[in-house]
Design a protein around this motif. Sequence first.
Motif, PDB file in Angstrom:
ATOM      1  N   GLN A   1       0.847  -1.181   0.000  1.00 28.59           N
ATOM      2  CA  GLN A   1       0.000   0.000   0.000  1.00 28.59           C
ATOM      3  C   GLN A   1       0.887   1.238   0.000  1.00 28.59           C
ATOM      4  O   GLN A   1       1.832   1.324   0.790  1.00 28.59           O
ATOM      5  CB  GLN A   1      -0.922   0.026   1.222  1.00 28.59           C
ATOM      6  CG  GLN A   1      -1.972  -1.059   1.204  1.00 28.59           C
ATOM      7  CD  GLN A   1      -2.974  -0.917   2.340  1.00 28.59           C
ATOM      8  OE1 GLN A   1      -3.239   0.188   2.810  1.00 28.59           O
ATOM      9  NE2 GLN A   1      -3.536  -2.035   2.768  1.00 28.59           N
TER      10      GLN A   1
ATOM     11  N   ASP B   1      -7.887  10.442   3.975  1.00 26.64           N
ATOM     12  CA  ASP B   1      -8.125   9.697   2.741  1.00 26.64           C
ATOM     13  C   ASP B   1      -7.945   8.209   3.030  1.00 26.64           C
ATOM     14  O   ASP B   1      -6.844   7.747   3.323  1.00 26.64           O
ATOM     15  CB  ASP B   1      -7.142  10.158   1.662  1.00 26.64           C
ATOM     16  CG  ASP B   1      -7.393   9.489   0.311  1.00 26.64           C
ATOM     17  OD1 ASP B   1      -8.299   8.637   0.236  1.00 26.64           O
ATOM     18  OD2 ASP B   1      -6.679   9.818  -0.648  1.00 26.64           O
ATOM     19  N   LYS B   2      -9.014   7.459   2.953  1.00 34.82           N
ATOM     20  CA  LYS B   2      -8.964   6.023   3.256  1.00 34.82           C
ATOM     21  C   LYS B   2      -8.795   5.160   2.006  1.00 34.82           C
ATOM     22  O   LYS B   2      -8.853   3.931   2.078  1.00 34.82           O
ATOM     23  CB  LYS B   2     -10.240   5.601   3.992  1.00 34.82           C
ATOM     24  CG  LYS B   2     -10.484   6.372   5.291  1.00 34.82           C
ATOM     25  CD  LYS B   2      -9.283   6.294   6.225  1.00 34.82           C
ATOM     26  CE  LYS B   2      -9.530   7.088   7.509  1.00 34.82           C
ATOM     27  NZ  LYS B   2      -8.327   7.162   8.370  1.00 34.82           N
ATOM     28  N   THR B   3      -8.576   5.813   0.851  1.00 30.70           N
ATOM     29  CA  THR B   3      -8.368   5.067  -0.389  1.00 30.70           C
ATOM     30  C   THR B   3      -7.096   4.236  -0.305  1.00 30.70           C
ATOM     31  O   THR B   3      -6.082   4.695   0.246  1.00 30.70           O
ATOM     32  CB  THR B   3      -8.252   6.027  -1.592  1.00 30.70           C
ATOM     33  OG1 THR B   3      -9.376   6.899  -1.603  1.00 30.70           O
ATOM     34  CG2 THR B   3      -8.185   5.254  -2.902  1.00 30.70           C
TER      35      THR B   3
ATOM     36  N   TYR C   1      -4.045   2.859  -2.145  1.00 32.66           N
ATOM     37  CA  TYR C   1      -3.271   3.094  -3.366  1.00 32.66           C
ATOM     38  C   TYR C   1      -2.202   2.013  -3.514  1.00 32.66           C
ATOM     39  O   TYR C   1      -1.631   1.553  -2.515  1.00 32.66           O
ATOM     40  CB  TYR C   1      -2.603   4.474  -3.324  1.00 32.66           C
ATOM     41  CG  TYR C   1      -3.582   5.615  -3.280  1.00 32.66           C
ATOM     42  CD1 TYR C   1      -4.212   6.059  -4.435  1.00 32.66           C
ATOM     43  CD2 TYR C   1      -3.891   6.244  -2.074  1.00 32.66           C
ATOM     44  CE1 TYR C   1      -5.123   7.110  -4.396  1.00 32.66           C
ATOM     45  CE2 TYR C   1      -4.802   7.299  -2.017  1.00 32.66           C
ATOM     46  CZ  TYR C   1      -5.416   7.716  -3.185  1.00 32.66           C
ATOM     47  OH  TYR C   1      -6.312   8.747  -3.146  1.00 32.66           O
TER      48      TYR C   1
END
Length: 203
Positions: A35, A43-45, A47
Amino acid sequence: KDSALVSMHDATINRMTNGKGAIKDMTLAEIEKLQVKGHDSLDKTIYRVPTFEQIINLCKDKIYIYIDFKNASAAVTYAMLKKMGMDKQVLVYINGIQQLIDWHAAAPQMPLMLSMPKSAKDVESMKTFINQAKPDLLDGSWKEYTTDMVSAAKGMNIPAWPDAQSADECPQVWDQALAKGFTGLQTDHPAALVKYLEEKGLR
């Protein structure tokens, strides 16, 4: 480790991801599980580390890209660009002499960008470097160049597109850089720079 091409600024994953280790010692499957750390704690996205192929697919026929070339095969990289029809939409930034040799062998027509060495402090030393390394474009900090050096590079048909990005990047920095005669700048704020150039009638 298995010769896959991925995008990572550093030689290790330590700074940018939740893992540790060197890119060259990891398989693509291992890298794809990582990650990427975000700057925004809200921001909990999730990536992931992008592969080079994903980047090419995203950019094809939309924008030109600048490859900051690191620890990879020039021949394999060029083969992927050629296969995906992106070989005319890139330039490559060179980080070492062996890279320069490898890219000249794999793709003699590929435009290569090099930073000037610390020894190039005036027109004559810059010309010596250009004649030896034969770059297609020059990089480096805009502060390293004098007006005469920019003019001399233009006279040799070598554009200089230096770094303007920094903690204090602002219109004042752009004013000072453009006053030296640069025709391009590298920036962390492209939209703002485009607007600035348009307002000045320079774009």
